[in-house]
Design a protein around this motif. Sequence first.
Motif, PDB file in Angstrom:
ATOM      1  N   UNK A  33       1.083  -0.568  -0.173  1.00 18.92           N
ATOM      2  CA  UNK A  33      -0.137   0.323  -0.325  1.00 18.92           C
ATOM      3  C   UNK A  33       0.874   0.949   0.190  1.00 18.92           C
ATOM      4  N   UNK A  34       1.644   1.481   1.020  1.00 13.88           N
ATOM      5  CA  UNK A  34       2.403   2.335   0.557  1.00 13.88           C
ATOM      6  C   UNK A  34       3.782   2.469  -0.351  1.00 13.88           C
ATOM      7  N   UNK A  35       3.934   1.937  -1.566  1.00 12.75           N
ATOM      8  CA  UNK A  35       4.688   1.364  -2.458  1.00 12.75           C
ATOM      9  C   UNK A  35       3.557   2.034  -3.292  1.00 12.75           C
ATOM     10  N   UNK A  36       1.861   1.964  -3.915  1.00 11.28           N
ATOM     11  CA  UNK A  36       1.832   2.097  -4.036  1.00 11.28           C
ATOM     12  C   UNK A  36       1.351   3.963  -4.521  1.00 11.28           C
ATOM     13  N   UNK A  37       0.831   4.100  -2.913  1.00  8.65           N
ATOM     14  CA  UNK A  37       1.266   5.475  -2.769  1.00  8.65           C
ATOM     15  C   UNK A  37       2.364   6.545  -2.978  1.00  8.65           C
ATOM     16  N   UNK A  38       3.360   6.075  -3.173  1.00  2.00           N
ATOM     17  CA  UNK A  38       4.472   6.345  -3.773  1.00  2.00           C
ATOM     18  C   UNK A  38       4.394   6.418  -4.965  1.00  2.00           C
ATOM     19  N   UNK A  39       3.542   5.680  -5.545  1.00  2.00           N
ATOM     20  CA  UNK A  39       3.913   5.427  -6.812  1.00  2.00           C
ATOM     21  C   UNK A  39       4.970   4.851  -7.470  1.00  2.00           C
ATOM     22  N   UNK A  40       4.795   3.669  -6.997  1.00  2.00           N
ATOM     23  CA  UNK A  40       5.773   2.583  -7.100  1.00  2.00           C
ATOM     24  C   UNK A  40       4.786   1.592  -7.931  1.00  2.00           C
TER      25      UNK A  40
END
Length: 160
Positions: free
Chosen positions: A127-134
Amino acid sequence: MLFRSQLLGPGEDVGLVKADPAGRELPFATLGFAEALKAGDPILVFGHPLGPEIRPWRPPPMRAGMLVGRRGNVLTIDAPLSPGDSGGGVFDLQGRLVGINSVASDRPDLNAAMSSELAAERIEELKKDVALGEFLQDGKAGGPDDHRVPVDGMVGEGGD
């Protein structure tokens, strides 16, 4: 039942999918605590060897077994697993998800699953990676392409 969905991030046997239920309620499993399990506790495992794409379609098998032991976040289980079962759920007898199938061994007492606690940590990381655009920008690891995925394990021939 099929929903429009988007793969947001890869993650070994745990992934993150964003689904558009089009106003319908999605089925879900309650997350349990693998740390509460003791050696000898009964478990149920689900998997889908050969995948849901095979024809004729068949529901994922359920197998019974018990927790043999654990080492950190790895559960050793004796429920039979086959190649392709990775990513399937391990449940306690109250129906709570306590693990994710990870390794199908030649020895049935050495099959392994990651604990629900580790799976929850990995989901939070995704979720954090997706929020950062990963994962959303590099087409190889998910990209914004739409996919259709079964969410309740009850998709049959031609079923939508």
